[in-house]
Design a protein around this motif. Structure first.
Motif, short mmCIF file in Angstrom:
data_model
loop_
_atom_site.label_atom_id
_atom_site.label_comp_id
_atom_site.label_asym_id
_atom_site.label_seq_id
_atom_site.Cartn_x
_atom_site.Cartn_y
_atom_site.Cartn_z
N ALA A 39 1.26 -1.20 -0.28
CA ALA A 39 0.18 -0.13 0.20
C ALA A 39 0.69 0.92 0.14
CB ALA A 39 -1.12 0.01 1.32
N ALA A 40 1.98 1.19 0.99
CA ALA A 40 2.66 2.41 1.02
C ALA A 40 3.80 2.38 -0.21
CB ALA A 40 3.70 2.49 1.99
N GLY A 41 3.86 1.42 -1.08
CA GLY A 41 4.55 1.34 -2.68
C GLY A 41 3.16 1.98 -3.38
N LEU A 42 2.41 1.22 -3.43
CA LEU A 42 1.38 2.77 -4.54
C LEU A 42 1.53 3.72 -4.40
CD1 LEU A 42 -0.53 1.62 -6.94
CD2 LEU A 42 -2.07 1.22 -4.97
N ALA A 43 1.31 4.40 -2.65
CA ALA A 43 1.33 5.55 -2.93
C ALA A 43 2.49 6.00 -3.53
CB ALA A 43 1.44 5.32 -1.32
N LEU A 44 3.33 5.95 -2.59
CA LEU A 44 5.09 6.46 -3.30
C LEU A 44 5.01 6.41 -5.05
CD1 LEU A 44 7.77 7.51 -2.08
CD2 LEU A 44 8.50 5.18 -2.01
N ALA A 45 5.13 5.26 -5.34
CA ALA A 45 5.05 5.45 -6.96
C ALA A 45 3.72 6.71 -7.21
CB ALA A 45 4.80 4.06 -7.00
N LYS A 46 3.06 6.26 -7.55
CA LYS A 46 1.47 7.42 -7.84
C LYS A 46 2.68 9.23 -7.19
CE LYS A 46 -2.14 4.68 -7.67
NZ LYS A 46 -3.68 4.88 -7.38
N GLN A 47 2.85 9.16 -5.89
CA GLN A 47 3.55 9.82 -5.40
C GLN A 47 4.67 11.09 -6.66
OE1 GLN A 47 4.47 10.77 -1.58
NE2 GLN A 47 5.67 12.40 -2.08
N VAL A 48 5.70 9.51 -6.73
CA VAL A 48 6.76 10.09 -7.60
C VAL A 48 7.20 9.72 -9.13
CG1 VAL A 48 9.83 8.41 -7.58
CG2 VAL A 48 8.40 9.30 -5.11
N ALA A 66 -1.09 -6.95 -6.60
CA ALA A 66 -2.20 -6.38 -6.72
C ALA A 66 -1.60 -4.84 -6.98
CB ALA A 66 -3.28 -6.63 -5.04
N VAL A 67 -0.61 -4.82 -6.61
CA VAL A 67 0.25 -3.09 -6.39
C VAL A 67 0.42 -3.33 -7.84
CG1 VAL A 67 2.26 -1.74 -6.45
CG2 VAL A 67 1.46 -3.00 -4.19
N LEU A 68 0.69 -4.02 -8.56
CA LEU A 68 1.04 -3.63 -10.42
C LEU A 68 -0.11 -3.92 -10.95
CD1 LEU A 68 3.18 -3.77 -12.64
CD2 LEU A 68 2.32 -6.56 -13.10
N GLU A 69 -1.10 -4.44 -10.90
CA GLU A 69 -2.40 -4.07 -11.57
C GLU A 69 -2.99 -3.28 -11.09
OE1 GLU A 69 -5.71 -5.20 -13.71
OE2 GLU A 69 -3.65 -6.39 -13.08
N GLN A 70 -2.77 -2.03 -9.79
CA GLN A 70 -3.16 -0.72 -10.20
C GLN A 70 -2.62 0.02 -10.00
OE1 GLN A 70 -4.74 0.17 -5.58
NE2 GLN A 70 -4.88 -2.09 -5.45
N LEU A 71 -1.51 -0.75 -10.26
CA LEU A 71 -0.57 0.52 -11.14
C LEU A 71 -0.82 0.46 -12.91
CD1 LEU A 71 2.80 0.22 -9.51
CD2 LEU A 71 1.35 2.29 -9.28
N LYS A 72 -0.88 0.02 -13.30
CA LYS A 72 -1.60 -0.78 -14.97
C LYS A 72 -2.09 0.45 -15.60
CE LYS A 72 -1.73 -4.61 -15.99
NZ LYS A 72 -1.73 -5.88 -16.30
N ASN A 73 -3.62 0.29 -14.36
CA ASN A 73 -4.57 0.34 -14.76
C ASN A 73 -4.91 2.30 -14.12
OD1 ASN A 73 -6.50 -1.32 -15.13
ND2 ASN A 73 -6.94 -1.77 -13.31
N TYR A 74 -3.32 2.84 -13.07
CA TYR A 74 -3.76 4.11 -12.90
C TYR A 74 -3.48 4.81 -14.27
CZ TYR A 74 -2.08 8.14 -9.94
OH TYR A 74 -1.90 9.84 -9.55
N ALA A 75 -3.67 6.07 -14.55
CA ALA A 75 -4.00 6.91 -15.82
C ALA A 75 -3.11 8.01 -15.66
CB ALA A 75 -5.50 8.16 -15.70
N GLY A 76 -2.16 7.84 -14.41
CA GLY A 76 -0.47 8.36 -13.80
C GLY A 76 0.69 8.06 -14.62
N PHE A 77 0.51 6.70 -15.09
CA PHE A 77 1.68 6.69 -16.09
C PHE A 77 1.56 6.18 -17.13
CE2 PHE A 77 2.63 5.43 -10.98
CZ PHE A 77 3.51 5.21 -10.83
#
Length: 77
Positions: A39-48, A66-77
């Motif tokens: 959870a902290a990694g996901l938040a950090l990746a979105k921030q950094v 789960a982190v990878l799946e959420q990052l793939k669906n995040y529009a910021g990447f």
């Protein structure tokens, strides 16, 4: 001409491993950030918005998949 300093996010629940990776990446000129659970990694990746993420698979709160799946669906990447 300045060279780009690449950003690395390390997501690893074993503090010793995270520190070891961070030390090596920093020595090689990378800008490193660490998180100790998914959870902290996901938040950090979105921030950094890093250039690369070193992501453990088995972690508390959110596993690496789960982190990878959420990052793939995040529009910021």
């Amino acid at each position: 001409m300045a060279t780009k300093k690449y950003k690395v996010v390390l997501v690893e629940d074993e503090k010793m491993l995270a520190d070891m990776y961070a030390t090596k990446f920093t020595m090689e000129g990378f800008e490193t950030s660490k998180a100790y659970d998914g959870a902290a990694g996901l938040a950090l990746a979105k921030q950094v918005k890093p250039d690369i993420i070193l992501l453990d698979v088995i972690m508390p709160k959110l596993d690496g998949f789960a982190v990878l799946e959420q990052l793939k669906n995040y529009a910021g990447f």
